[in-house]
Write an enzyme that holds these catalytic residues in place. Structure first.
Site, PDB file in Angstrom:
ATOM      1  N   CYS A 156      58.481  10.807  57.813  1.00  0.00           N
ATOM      2  CA  CYS A 156      58.270  10.910  56.367  1.00  0.00           C
ATOM      3  C   CYS A 156      59.457  11.598  55.702  1.00  0.00           C
ATOM      4  O   CYS A 156      59.557  12.822  55.713  1.00  0.00           O
ATOM      5  CB  CYS A 156      56.983  11.682  56.081  1.00  0.00           C
ATOM      6  SG  CYS A 156      56.721  11.955  54.329  1.00  0.00           S
ATOM      7  N   CYS A 180      58.626  13.991  52.901  1.00  0.00           N
ATOM      8  CA  CYS A 180      58.043  15.283  53.331  1.00  0.00           C
ATOM      9  C   CYS A 180      59.140  16.209  53.852  1.00  0.00           C
ATOM     10  O   CYS A 180      59.128  17.404  53.599  1.00  0.00           O
ATOM     11  CB  CYS A 180      57.030  15.098  54.460  1.00  0.00           C
ATOM     12  SG  CYS A 180      55.892  13.746  54.249  1.00  0.00           S
ATOM     13  N   ASP A 181      60.058  15.656  54.626  1.00  0.00           N
ATOM     14  CA  ASP A 181      60.970  16.498  55.414  1.00  0.00           C
ATOM     15  C   ASP A 181      62.440  16.401  55.009  1.00  0.00           C
ATOM     16  O   ASP A 181      63.267  17.148  55.534  1.00  0.00           O
ATOM     17  CB  ASP A 181      60.837  16.134  56.901  1.00  0.00           C
ATOM     18  CG  ASP A 181      59.416  16.342  57.395  1.00  0.00           C
ATOM     19  OD1 ASP A 181      58.787  17.307  56.941  1.00  0.00           O
ATOM     20  OD2 ASP A 181      58.929  15.534  58.195  1.00  0.00           O
TER      21      ASP A 181
END
Ligand code: NDP
Length: 311
Positions: free
Chosen positions: A136, A139-140
């Protein structure tokens, strides 16, 4: 063991689940919705959604899901945190066990559990989980500002993730196993037009290395029919974007699925082979997998549930 009787149980909180909850709520079915492992579903890991009708300037994925949740709550949907861990569809009412041990007995069940990101299956993906391996980017990606990352995949997701990461990282390698991208033209143009992204066609990632986290990827480059070249590429982050697996495991003893695990429904409807059980969204859709098609099938599932309850 605590049990509870409901008219309409919705499992999953992506566009399919929330749309089913909006329709079921407005139809007075008092829907109970369990949000699952990732409340809001896959769109909460996306930045901009540009193709959901009604938003000419686009809308953030998390924002869209928040709005859908509020809209479902406005019509009385009972939205809860929790994950379905087992199902018994042997007889009505249908029983679904939640991770807190509660058993929900439901006259109708709308399965909207979506799909989860696939991994290559390398041992190193587990070894470096949370230490440089991610599925992701939104997300990261933040952790890789001004660093070098690799994205695996050649579809729309891979191109989108690569483009997103290029806004943060100093360099993005896109590792593609075929000599071409599968992504839509507009996504391809974004990738090819971005000077920070380098596409490595006919490459496979076969392992990762690093002391306390990912420091690089072992690559195999195809050179014609029988030849190949092996080399190491230093990267700080390794992102998977190679498709998804439907979250249907607990339903497989009761419902038909295809070989990948997508729940089979009567064509053009969310009806499964069991009356009163419906499947909506990505868990039953290997073809379109869009927020808008998921929402549409959630709507259809709620209308079907209402008709089923009316007998
Ligand atoms: P896709 O199935 O479209 O693409 C998966 C990609 O991963 C392919 O390039 C595939 O390669 C590659 N791949 C699969 N397995 C492996 C493996 N073991 N090793 C190396 N590469 C592998 O999945 P996406 O998640 O990209 O997209 C799913 C759907 O969602 C599509 O319909 C897409 O259009 C849509 N989507 C739309 C977006 C948008 O419009 N904004 C954004 C994201 C997704 P190969 O081609 O060789 O099979």
């Amino acid at each position: 063991m605590e049990t509870e009787q409901v008219k309409c149980l919705i499992i999953g909180s992506g566009p399919a689940g929330y749309t089913a909850a909006i329709y079921a709520g407005r139809a007075n079915l008092s829907p109970v919705l369990y949000a699952g492992l990732q409340p809001g579903g896959q769109l909460t890991t996306t930045t901009e959604v540009e193709n959901f009708p009604g938003y000419p300037a686009g809308i953030g994925g998390p924002e869209l899901m928040e709005d859908l949740r509020k809209q479902a709550e406005r019509f009385g949907a009972d939205i809860r945190y929790g994950v379905a861990t087992a199902a018994d569809f042997g007889s009505s009412p249908y029983k679904v066990t939640m991770d807190d041990g509660k058993v929900v007995e439901a006259k109708t069940v709308i399965i909207a559990t979506g799909a989860a990101a696939k991994y290559l299956g390398l041992d190193d993906e587990k070894k470096y989980a949370g230490m440089g391996v991610s599925a992701c980017a939104t997300c990261d990606g933040f952790f890789y500002r001004n660093r070098v990352v690799a994205v695996v995949g050649g579809g729309d997701t891979a191109c989108e993730e690569a483009s997103y990461l290029a806004g943060l990282a100093s360099k993005v390698y896109l590792i593609v196993r075929k000599p071409y991208l599968r992504a839509s033209k507009v996504m391809q143009q974004r990738v090819f037009g971005n000077p920070k992204i380098e596409v490595l066609f006919e490459h496979n990632a076969v392992g990762l290395y690093g002391e306390n986290g990912v420091e690089g990827v072992h690559l195999v480059k195809r050179l014609g029919e029988a030849d190949e070249q092996r080399y190491d590429l230093p990267v700080d982050g390794f992102f998977l974007a190679i498709g998804h697996k439907p979250n249907s495991d607990i339903f497989k003893p009761w419902l038909e699925t295809d070989e990948v695990g997508y729940i089979l429904t009567e064509p053009g409807t969310p009806r499964t082979r069991i009356p009163g059980i419906f499947a909506a969204g990505d868990v039953a859709d290997p073809h379109y997998r869009q927020a808008i098609t998921a929402a549409a099938s959630g709507c259809m599932a709620a209308i079907e549930a209402e008709r089923y309850l009316l007998g």
